[in-house]
Design an enzyme around this catalytic site. Structure first.
Site, PDB file in Angstrom:
ATOM      1  N   SER A  96       0.844  -1.198   0.000  1.00 43.93           N
ATOM      2  CA  SER A  96       0.000   0.000   0.000  1.00 43.93           C
ATOM      3  C   SER A  96       0.883   1.253   0.000  1.00 43.93           C
ATOM      4  O   SER A  96       1.755   1.383  -0.847  1.00 43.93           O
ATOM      5  CB  SER A  96      -0.952  -0.041   1.196  1.00 43.93           C
ATOM      6  OG  SER A  96      -2.030   0.832   1.023  1.00 43.93           O
ATOM      7  N   ASP A 147      -5.342  -3.794  -2.796  1.00 45.72           N
ATOM      8  CA  ASP A 147      -4.350  -3.509  -1.763  1.00 45.72           C
ATOM      9  C   ASP A 147      -3.761  -4.783  -1.154  1.00 45.72           C
ATOM     10  O   ASP A 147      -4.477  -5.648  -0.665  1.00 45.72           O
ATOM     11  CB  ASP A 147      -5.034  -2.677  -0.670  1.00 45.72           C
ATOM     12  CG  ASP A 147      -4.071  -2.067   0.314  1.00 45.72           C
ATOM     13  OD1 ASP A 147      -3.124  -2.752   0.733  1.00 45.72           O
ATOM     14  OD2 ASP A 147      -4.275  -0.891   0.679  1.00 45.72           O
TER      15      ASP A 147
END
Length: 291
Positions: free
Chosen positions: A38, A151
């Site tokens: 991320s 993610d």
């Protein structure tokens, strides 16, 4: 002393990674590889491409944080878009690939179709970052090859295993931005454009969709904390750095320099552990134990 980094996700909290890297360099540590998830993937890619912590901080400071989540025709089903993020990556990374990096780097994502973790270490850097930051439901999945990626923090909030894959013989410094399990959950508000009048902004925040967003984000926060906790116990990095960013939300607008400073302070607190973990004697013992 050479080390490898595992940079965790955390949205706006991820600016602390800048300070962590800057302080490690000041202490004489050489970062030989970096794995990120991320926002940690974003910072890791930028650093591995040759940018200094100061340069990364300057880029983020100059970025209009309010425009990062705008939607455009390239965005799939999601609450927010990544139009601004794509423009930023086009400017900073352009057509660079992993072959252009100065040090080894990899980022993690999760394939929506199979539910499996995908480690990205080749291809365009821009694609890798867009995949690893695609918070499910909030930002659109990123299509790459045959994958539909979201993610990487869904399965691996702090990619210690990937850092170990990149540099098996080096100490791993894991930077954890998730709140501990014993801290109460925060409330979340839908980011709205700053140009809207306060009356309209307040009305948006009172809508049912805003309340649903709050509940969803709390669930994401809680599951991410739990996964990070258990993964760290199992994956056993040599040193854990925990910047004090627990007052920040994932999508907060922040003063980048202030958050980066929290990263520097966190490194100061773990320097004795880091020196011990990177000592020659400690490393030899770990090698003989097969760790």
């Amino acid at each position: 002393m050479d080390i490898t980094l595992a940079l965790g996700g955390g949205g706006a909290k991820g600016n602390a990674h800048i300070g962590v890297i800057r302080r490690l360099e000041k202490e004489g540590y050489k970062i030989s590889s970096v794995a990120g998830t991320s926002f940690g993937g974003l910072v890791g890619v930028l650093y591995a491409s040759g940018l200094t912590p100061d340069e990364i901080e300057e880029i983020f400071t100059a970025t209009d944080q309010g425009s990062l989540y705008a939607r455009d025709s390239n965005d799939g089903p999601s609450l927010l878009g990544l139009s601004g993020a794509r423009k930023l990556l086009d400017t900073v990374l352009g057509e660079k690939t992993f072959d252009d990096l100065k040090i080894p780097c990899a980022v993690t994502a999760v394939d929506v179709k199979t539910g499996s973790e995908v480690v990205i270490s080749e291809g365009y850097l821009r694609d890798a970052v867009l995949a690893t930051i695609a918070l499910p439901g909030i930002f659109p999945p990123h299509r790459l090859n045959d994958w539909e990626l979201m993610d990487g923090g869904v399965l691996n909030p702090v990619p210690v295993t990937v850092a170990r894959m990149l540099s098996p013989d080096l100490p791993i410094v894991a930077v954890v931005l998730n709140d501990p399990l014993d801290i109460p959950l925060r409330t979340y508000a839908i980011p709205v454009p700053s140009i809207l009048p306060k009356q309209i902004s307040d009305r948006i925040h009172r809508l049912h969709v805003a309340q649903a967003f709050d509940i969803f984000m709390r669930a994401v926060d809680l599951s991410s904390r739990a996964v990070a906790h258990y993964r760290l116990e199992a994956d056993a990095p040599d040193v854990i750095v925990r910047p004090n960013v627990h007052h920040l939300d994932l999508l907060d607008k922040v003063v980048v320099k202030e958050v980066a400073l929290l990263g520097e302070v966190a490194v100061e607190e773990i320097l004795p552990k880091l020196k011990k973990a990177t000592s020659w004697t400690t490393r030899v013992k770990k090698i003989f134990r097969g760790k």
